[in-house]
Motif scaffolding. Structure first.
Motif, short mmCIF file in Angstrom:
data_model
loop_
_atom_site.label_atom_id
_atom_site.label_comp_id
_atom_site.label_asym_id
_atom_site.label_seq_id
_atom_site.Cartn_x
_atom_site.Cartn_y
_atom_site.Cartn_z
N HIS A 82 58.03 -40.77 2.33
CA HIS A 82 58.12 -42.05 1.53
C HIS A 82 58.26 -41.91 0.08
CE1 HIS A 82 56.60 -46.05 0.56
NE2 HIS A 82 56.04 -45.44 -0.58
N GLN A 83 59.17 -42.94 -0.58
CA GLN A 83 59.18 -43.18 -2.11
C GLN A 83 59.32 -44.43 -2.37
OE1 GLN A 83 62.72 -40.10 -2.58
NE2 GLN A 83 61.10 -38.99 -4.09
N ASP A 84 58.89 -44.96 -3.56
CA ASP A 84 58.97 -46.32 -3.74
C ASP A 84 59.17 -46.59 -5.26
OD1 ASP A 84 56.14 -46.47 -5.03
OD2 ASP A 84 55.39 -46.78 -3.04
N SER A 85 59.28 -47.82 -5.62
CA SER A 85 59.84 -48.15 -7.04
C SER A 85 58.58 -48.40 -7.87
CB SER A 85 60.37 -49.60 -6.88
OG SER A 85 59.45 -50.52 -6.47
N VAL A 86 57.28 -48.19 -7.63
CA VAL A 86 56.26 -47.95 -8.36
C VAL A 86 55.66 -46.53 -8.54
CG1 VAL A 86 55.49 -50.42 -8.11
CG2 VAL A 86 54.58 -48.78 -6.57
N GLY A 87 56.45 -45.49 -8.03
CA GLY A 87 56.04 -44.16 -8.51
C GLY A 87 55.35 -43.41 -7.37
N ASN A 88 55.16 -43.98 -6.06
CA ASN A 88 54.49 -43.43 -5.00
C ASN A 88 55.31 -42.41 -4.26
OD1 ASN A 88 51.96 -44.69 -5.47
ND2 ASN A 88 52.85 -46.56 -4.76
N ALA A 89 54.94 -41.54 -3.66
CA ALA A 89 55.59 -40.66 -3.00
C ALA A 89 54.79 -39.78 -1.90
CB ALA A 89 56.58 -39.62 -3.69
N GLY A 90 55.25 -39.33 -0.62
CA GLY A 90 54.22 -38.77 0.09
C GLY A 90 55.08 -38.30 1.43
N VAL A 91 54.62 -37.20 2.15
CA VAL A 91 55.21 -36.81 3.15
C VAL A 91 54.12 -37.12 4.33
CG1 VAL A 91 56.30 -34.98 4.50
CG2 VAL A 91 56.50 -34.83 2.29
N LEU A 92 54.71 -38.07 5.32
CA LEU A 92 53.68 -38.41 6.40
C LEU A 92 53.88 -37.68 7.63
CD1 LEU A 92 54.45 -42.36 6.05
CD2 LEU A 92 52.88 -40.67 4.58
N TYR A 93 52.83 -37.09 8.29
CA TYR A 93 52.80 -36.53 9.57
C TYR A 93 51.67 -36.78 10.29
CZ TYR A 93 49.38 -34.20 6.58
OH TYR A 93 48.30 -34.25 5.82
N PRO A 94 51.66 -36.25 11.53
CA PRO A 94 50.69 -36.84 12.55
C PRO A 94 49.34 -36.66 12.14
CG PRO A 94 52.31 -35.75 13.77
CD PRO A 94 52.65 -35.51 12.30
N GLY A 95 48.34 -37.79 12.06
CA GLY A 95 46.96 -37.67 11.95
C GLY A 95 47.11 -38.23 10.23
N ILE A 106 58.40 -54.93 -3.75
CA ILE A 106 58.38 -53.47 -3.86
C ILE A 106 59.65 -52.77 -3.19
CG2 ILE A 106 57.23 -52.88 -1.78
CD1 ILE A 106 55.76 -50.50 -3.34
N LEU A 107 60.34 -51.80 -3.51
CA LEU A 107 61.55 -51.04 -3.18
C LEU A 107 60.93 -49.67 -2.57
CD1 LEU A 107 64.14 -51.56 -6.04
CD2 LEU A 107 63.68 -53.03 -3.87
N HIS A 108 61.35 -49.56 -1.66
CA HIS A 108 60.89 -47.84 -0.78
C HIS A 108 61.78 -47.55 0.04
CE1 HIS A 108 59.10 -48.53 3.36
NE2 HIS A 108 59.95 -49.65 3.03
N SER A 109 61.99 -46.29 0.32
CA SER A 109 62.92 -45.41 1.31
C SER A 109 61.98 -44.75 2.08
CB SER A 109 63.89 -44.60 0.62
OG SER A 109 63.25 -43.56 -0.22
N GLU A 110 62.34 -44.37 3.41
CA GLU A 110 61.84 -43.47 4.19
C GLU A 110 62.77 -42.49 5.05
OE1 GLU A 110 58.56 -46.73 6.30
OE2 GLU A 110 60.44 -47.35 6.07
N LYS A 111 62.69 -41.33 4.77
CA LYS A 111 63.74 -40.61 5.37
C LYS A 111 63.09 -39.14 5.85
CE LYS A 111 67.27 -41.68 2.11
NZ LYS A 111 68.46 -41.30 1.34
N ASN A 112 63.78 -38.59 6.92
CA ASN A 112 63.40 -37.58 7.51
C ASN A 112 64.19 -36.17 6.82
OD1 ASN A 112 62.94 -35.45 9.28
ND2 ASN A 112 63.83 -36.17 10.98
N ASP A 113 63.60 -36.01 5.63
CA ASP A 113 64.31 -34.99 5.01
C ASP A 113 63.11 -34.33 3.98
OD1 ASP A 113 63.85 -37.04 2.98
OD2 ASP A 113 65.70 -37.20 2.11
N SER A 114 62.26 -33.76 4.50
CA SER A 114 61.10 -33.49 3.71
C SER A 114 61.46 -32.05 3.08
CB SER A 114 59.70 -32.94 4.66
OG SER A 114 60.16 -32.09 5.66
N TRP A 115 62.51 -31.36 3.34
CA TRP A 115 63.04 -30.03 2.64
C TRP A 115 63.45 -30.26 1.23
CZ3 TRP A 115 65.43 -31.89 7.08
CH2 TRP A 115 66.65 -32.47 7.06
N ARG A 116 63.55 -31.42 1.07
CA ARG A 116 64.17 -31.87 -0.37
C ARG A 116 62.90 -31.59 -1.28
NH1 ARG A 116 64.71 -36.36 -2.13
NH2 ARG A 116 63.75 -37.68 -0.61
N LEU A 117 61.48 -31.62 -0.79
CA LEU A 117 60.43 -31.26 -1.52
C LEU A 117 60.23 -29.98 -1.50
CD1 LEU A 117 58.67 -34.56 -0.47
CD2 LEU A 117 60.28 -34.30 -2.41
N GLY A 118 60.92 -29.18 -0.75
CA GLY A 118 60.39 -27.75 -0.64
C GLY A 118 60.12 -27.31 0.63
#
Length: 259
Positions: A82-95, A106-118
């Motif tokens: 998750h990334q949004d226009s007010v500066g929040n970002a996170g990787v969501l997973y089960p639990g 608000i603007l946001h995106s949701e993608k299956n590309d966690s490797w971009r963050l490492g």
């Protein structure tokens, strides 16, 4: 509170849902969504959207807007960025529970590309349920919250995941801007059971596995039940395997919220 007069238990089977299938997305909609509009199926209580989404690796929802909506995302498998226009970002997973308050915009995106963050690229799709409820106050500042609740889920029973209700103050639930609504989750071991809340409106979604609902019989993955003016039924996981359920408890509907 909206008072309802006729008790009703409305079972909706998984294969009755409208579906959006494109190259990177397999999405099943419990309510009207996008081009799938049915005037008789726009919401239940305060719940307007319950989408069961599977997104291919390296793809996802590009940046898009929302306004005046409480959006809760619950991942069943894989990871979602998750990334949004007010500066929040996170990787969501089960639990990991996540809530985004769209507020005044608000603007946001949701993608299956966690490797971009490492980390290394993967070929695993992400499977998640995204749910939208109306806020009880419009035009608020946009907001974001995420919280790991795996330990609570392992203890069994219904766990408050996201709530605006006063009785959940101080509990693990992330906060939403609607004092009439709460989302509960449960991971049920084979043969275990929970009792559903009592409320004017409930929405049960079988996210994974098979359960039996008292008075209604077996429910499979993807099935949902809409309760009106009832609740308290016992839900039991099949002896054949575990199950995961999501339950919205709502103490008014859209008409009551507008008053």
């Amino acid at each position: 509170m909206t008072r309802t007069t006729q008790a009703k238990v409305d079972v909706r089977r998984a294969d009755s849902r409208a579906a959006t299938r494109i190259g990177w997305l397999d999405s099943h909609h419990s309510f009207s969504f996008g081009r799938h509009y049915d005037p008789a199926n726009t919401h239940h209580g305060l719940l307007l959207v319950s989408n069961d989404d599977t997104v291919a690796p390296g793809t996802g929802f590009e940046t898009h807007p929302h306004r005046d909506m409480e959006i809760v995302t619950w991942v069943l498998g894989g990871s979602l960025v998750h990334q949004d226009s007010v500066g929040n970002a996170g990787v969501l997973y089960p639990g990991l529970a996540q809530r985004m308050s769209a507020g005044r915009g608000i603007l946001h995106s949701e993608k299956n590309d966690s490797w971009r963050l490492g980390g290394e690229p993967h070929d695993e799709p992400v499977h998640f349920v995204q749910m939208w409820v109306a806020p009880d106050t419009e035009g608020i500042d946009p907001g974001y919250e995420q919280l790991e609740i795996t330990d609570e889920l392992l203890r069994g029973g219904l766990v408050p995941v996201a709530s605006g209700m006063a009785r959940h103050d101080g509990q693990s639930a992330i906060r939403i801007r609607n004092r009439h609504a709460a989302l509960h989750a449960a991971r049920l071991t084979p043969g275990s059971a929970v009792d559903l809340p009592e409320a004017p409106y409930l929405h049960l979604f079988v996210a994974q596995g098979e359960v039996t609902l008292e008075g209604s019989g077996p429910l499979q993955t993807g099935d949902a039940v809409r309760f009106t003016a009832t609740g308290g039924q016992r839900l039991t996981a099949s002896a054949a395997g575990p199950a995961e359920i999501l339950v919205w408890e709502m103490h008014t509907d859209l008409a009551g919220l507008a008053r």
